[in-house]
Motif scaffolding. Structure first.
Motif, mmCIF file in Angstrom:
data_model
loop_
_atom_site.group_PDB
_atom_site.id
_atom_site.type_symbol
_atom_site.label_atom_id
_atom_site.label_comp_id
_atom_site.label_asym_id
_atom_site.label_seq_id
_atom_site.Cartn_x
_atom_site.Cartn_y
_atom_site.Cartn_z
ATOM 1 N N TYR A 189 69.437 69.936 39.215
ATOM 2 C CA TYR A 189 69.777 68.524 39.429
ATOM 3 C C TYR A 189 70.741 68.108 38.313
ATOM 4 N N LYS A 190 72.032 68.116 38.617
ATOM 5 C CA LYS A 190 73.046 67.947 37.572
ATOM 6 C C LYS A 190 72.991 66.567 36.925
ATOM 7 N N GLU A 191 72.706 65.517 37.713
ATOM 8 C CA GLU A 191 72.652 64.177 37.124
ATOM 9 C C GLU A 191 71.522 64.078 36.097
ATOM 10 N N ALA A 192 70.352 64.640 36.436
ATOM 11 C CA ALA A 192 69.224 64.610 35.494
ATOM 12 C C ALA A 192 69.531 65.448 34.258
ATOM 13 N N LEU A 193 70.198 66.583 34.444
ATOM 14 C CA LEU A 193 70.574 67.412 33.303
ATOM 15 C C LEU A 193 71.500 66.654 32.352
ATOM 16 N N ARG A 194 72.470 65.963 32.914
ATOM 17 C CA ARG A 194 73.429 65.244 32.070
ATOM 18 C C ARG A 194 72.758 64.096 31.330
ATOM 19 N N ARG A 195 71.920 63.333 32.023
ATOM 20 C CA ARG A 195 71.257 62.202 31.376
ATOM 21 C C ARG A 195 70.326 62.676 30.257
ATOM 22 N N ARG A 196 69.570 63.724 30.532
ATOM 23 C CA ARG A 196 68.654 64.223 29.502
ATOM 24 C C ARG A 196 69.429 64.769 28.307
ATOM 25 N N ALA A 197 70.553 65.416 28.576
ATOM 26 C CA ALA A 197 71.369 65.941 27.484
ATOM 27 C C ALA A 197 71.920 64.812 26.620
ATOM 28 N N GLU A 198 72.303 63.706 27.235
ATOM 29 C CA GLU A 198 72.823 62.575 26.460
ATOM 30 C C GLU A 198 71.758 62.020 25.519
ATOM 31 N N ILE A 199 70.508 61.927 26.010
ATOM 32 C CA ILE A 199 69.433 61.442 25.141
ATOM 33 C C ILE A 199 69.193 62.419 23.988
ATOM 34 N N LYS A 200 69.187 63.719 24.298
ATOM 35 C CA LYS A 200 68.971 64.713 23.249
ATOM 36 C C LYS A 200 70.094 64.699 22.217
ATOM 37 N N GLN A 201 71.325 64.463 22.689
ATOM 38 C CA GLN A 201 72.461 64.483 21.775
ATOM 39 C C GLN A 201 72.552 63.213 20.936
ATOM 40 N N LEU A 202 72.527 62.060 21.606
ATOM 41 C CA LEU A 202 72.829 60.798 20.930
ATOM 42 C C LEU A 202 71.616 60.166 20.281
ATOM 43 N N ILE A 203 70.402 60.429 20.803
ATOM 44 C CA ILE A 203 69.202 59.784 20.266
ATOM 45 C C ILE A 203 68.398 60.760 19.415
ATOM 46 N N ASP A 204 68.100 61.955 19.974
ATOM 47 C CA ASP A 204 67.240 62.903 19.267
ATOM 48 C C ASP A 204 68.006 63.768 18.274
ATOM 49 N N ARG A 205 69.323 63.835 18.409
ATOM 50 C CA ARG A 205 70.149 64.722 17.585
ATOM 51 C C ARG A 205 69.736 66.191 17.745
ATOM 52 N N ASP A 206 69.227 66.524 18.920
ATOM 53 C CA ASP A 206 68.850 67.905 19.227
ATOM 54 C C ASP A 206 70.047 68.552 19.939
ATOM 55 N N TYR A 207 71.032 68.962 19.139
ATOM 56 C CA TYR A 207 72.305 69.399 19.702
ATOM 57 C C TYR A 207 72.191 70.738 20.437
ATOM 58 N N ARG A 208 71.331 71.601 19.989
ATOM 59 C CA ARG A 208 71.210 72.903 20.649
ATOM 60 C C ARG A 208 70.628 72.743 22.059
ATOM 61 N N SER A 209 69.557 71.982 22.187
ATOM 62 C CA SER A 209 68.969 71.766 23.502
ATOM 63 C C SER A 209 69.915 70.972 24.396
ATOM 64 N N ALA A 210 70.616 70.009 23.806
ATOM 65 C CA ALA A 210 71.587 69.242 24.587
ATOM 66 C C ALA A 210 72.699 70.148 25.106
ATOM 67 N N SER A 211 73.142 71.103 24.287
ATOM 68 C CA SER A 211 74.186 72.046 24.736
ATOM 69 C C SER A 211 73.720 72.847 25.940
ATOM 70 N N THR A 212 72.448 73.251 25.921
ATOM 71 C CA THR A 212 71.904 74.020 27.051
ATOM 72 C C THR A 212 71.940 73.199 28.334
ATOM 73 N N ASP A 213 71.562 71.919 28.240
ATOM 74 C CA ASP A 213 71.577 71.059 29.437
ATOM 75 C C ASP A 213 73.000 70.801 29.913
ATOM 76 N N TYR A 214 73.925 70.570 28.989
ATOM 77 C CA TYR A 214 75.316 70.342 29.393
ATOM 78 C C TYR A 214 75.889 71.587 30.084
ATOM 79 N N ALA A 215 75.592 72.763 29.552
ATOM 80 C CA ALA A 215 76.089 73.999 30.167
ATOM 81 C C ALA A 215 75.505 74.181 31.567
ATOM 82 N N ALA A 216 74.208 73.870 31.747
ATOM 83 C CA ALA A 216 73.588 73.973 33.080
ATOM 84 C C ALA A 216 74.205 72.970 34.043
ATOM 85 N N ALA A 217 74.483 71.760 33.572
ATOM 86 C CA ALA A 217 75.116 70.758 34.440
ATOM 87 C C ALA A 217 76.521 71.186 34.829
ATOM 88 N N LEU A 218 77.232 71.845 33.923
ATOM 89 C CA LEU A 218 78.585 72.325 34.241
ATOM 90 C C LEU A 218 78.567 73.326 35.387
#
Length: 379
Positions: A189-218
């Protein structure tokens, strides 16, 4: 006699020896057991044929056999005559006459001579039954899979919508939980992947996990503009993780897909300035990013004007550096860092009084690094 040797050979009692011989050869070929897989019936018939030919082919034996036939016929005729003139119910010595014994010419046929047709066994399942059964099972399995896929999709969409609502109310953890539950039912589900990645990146600062979600959404996204945004977000995470080469490459991909992304231009310029120290490329990227911002009517960020001025300074283009710094001061006159940078420009130009004045102003505005420069350069 119901069947005699003439009947076996299929000839009349007046047949010539030549006729008997021809009949025997013809039947011997037809009834030979080897032609019938050793069938016991044909073995018996072949033996009877051989016996009949041996007797009828010999004139003496044939004459004796014909005499036996005539005597048998006479006995049979006499028995029939007596049967015709016997009074029904006639008693002999007070006992009814027994029925005449049946006339037989040979022993009763054995079981091997009787022509039985075996009844084929009926199989429980025919090929058609197997095909129908398999088709029914396949249909049931397919129906169950369709139901599961449909239910998973409905549940995933419902969780995603709840997550978007929580996202809008800035309930980040709740939103992330809903997006994760949506991905449990629909992993791509690409929309859910992107939204979750944004929270991990901008709020949690969990850049590694956010990268994984962004790559899956791509991997699930085909629209060019959406892919450009995902490449840009992925590059931002990679910068934070120290993956500079990958970040610069993904920013280039993003700009190839959508050259109007000012954020991607500015981010690549920042990478080229501070990480790769490619100052001409950094100036080009900052200029393109600032131009696209002005085209859409967005305010120019003073940070990137400062960065471009720093790149000009590194290339010793002091006039362009001073121009960018001045534009920053017009927007924010109390920027102590820019006063310090203008002092560095004046110092490079050999204008010590102007440099000292800029350093002094920077110190008064709270930029502590300027105090050391002022002490070293100014009396």
């Amino acid at each position: 006699m119901t069947q005699n040797h003439y009947h076996v050979l299929g000839v009349s009692s007046t047949a010539t020896p030549v006729d008997i011989k021809l009949a025997y050869k013809r039947l011997a070929v037809q009834l030979h057991p080897d032609k019938h897989g050793g069938n016991p019936i044909y073995e018996e018939r072949f033996k009877a044929l051989a016996v009949a030919y041996r007797i009828l082919n010999d004139p003496a034996r044939r004459a004796a056999y014909d005499q036996q036939l005539r005597q048998a016929e006479q006995r049979l005729a006499e028995a029939h005559r007596q049967q015709e003139f016997r009074v029904q119910g006639q008693r002999v010595y007070g006992v009814p006459m027994p029925p005449p014994a049946p006339l037989r010419t040979r022993r009763p046929a054995a079981s091997a001579e009787r022509h039985y047709r075996s009844i084929p066994k009926q199989r429980k399942f025919t090929r058609r039954d197997y095909v129908l059964t398999f088709g029914l099972l396949a249909g049931i399995i397919l129906f169950m899979l369709l139901v599961k896929v449909t239910m998973d999709h409905v549940t995933a969409v419902s969780n995603y919508e709840d997550g978007v609502e929580a996202y809008g109310h800035r309930k980040w953890e709740t939103a992330k939980t809903y997006f994760s539950e949506a991905l449990d039912f629909k992993p791509n589900y690409k929309e859910a992947l992107r939204r979750r990645a944004e929270i991990k990146q901008l709020i949690d600062r969990d850049y590694r996990s956010a990268s994984t979600d962004y790559a899956a959404a791509l991997r699930e996204t085909e629209q060019q503009r959406e892919r450009a945004i995902l490449f840009y977000r992925l590059a931002q995470c990679q910068v934070q993780l120290g993956q500079i080469a990958s970040a610069e490459r993904n920013l280039t991909y993003a700009l190839a897909l959508d050259s109007t992304q000012s954020g991607a231009w500015l981010a690549r310029g920042e990478v080229r300035l501070f990480e790769q120290r490619r100052f001409p490329g950094a100036i080009h990227d900052f200029t393109a990013g600032l131009r696209h911002r002005s085209i859409v009517g967005r305010p120019l960020p003073t940070k990137y004007l400062t960065y471009r001025g720093l790149a000009y300074f590194k290339l010793q283009d002091l006039a362009q550096a001073r121009q960018d710094y001045r534009r920053v001061l017009e927007a924010n006159p109390r920027n102590g860092q820019v006063h310090f940078l203008l002092g560095r420009v004046a110092q490079q130009e050999g204008n010590a009084p102007a440099a000292c004045e800029f350093f002094r102003r920077a110190v008064l505005l709270g930029y502590v690094y300027a105090d050391e420069a002022r002490q070293q350069s100014c009396p």
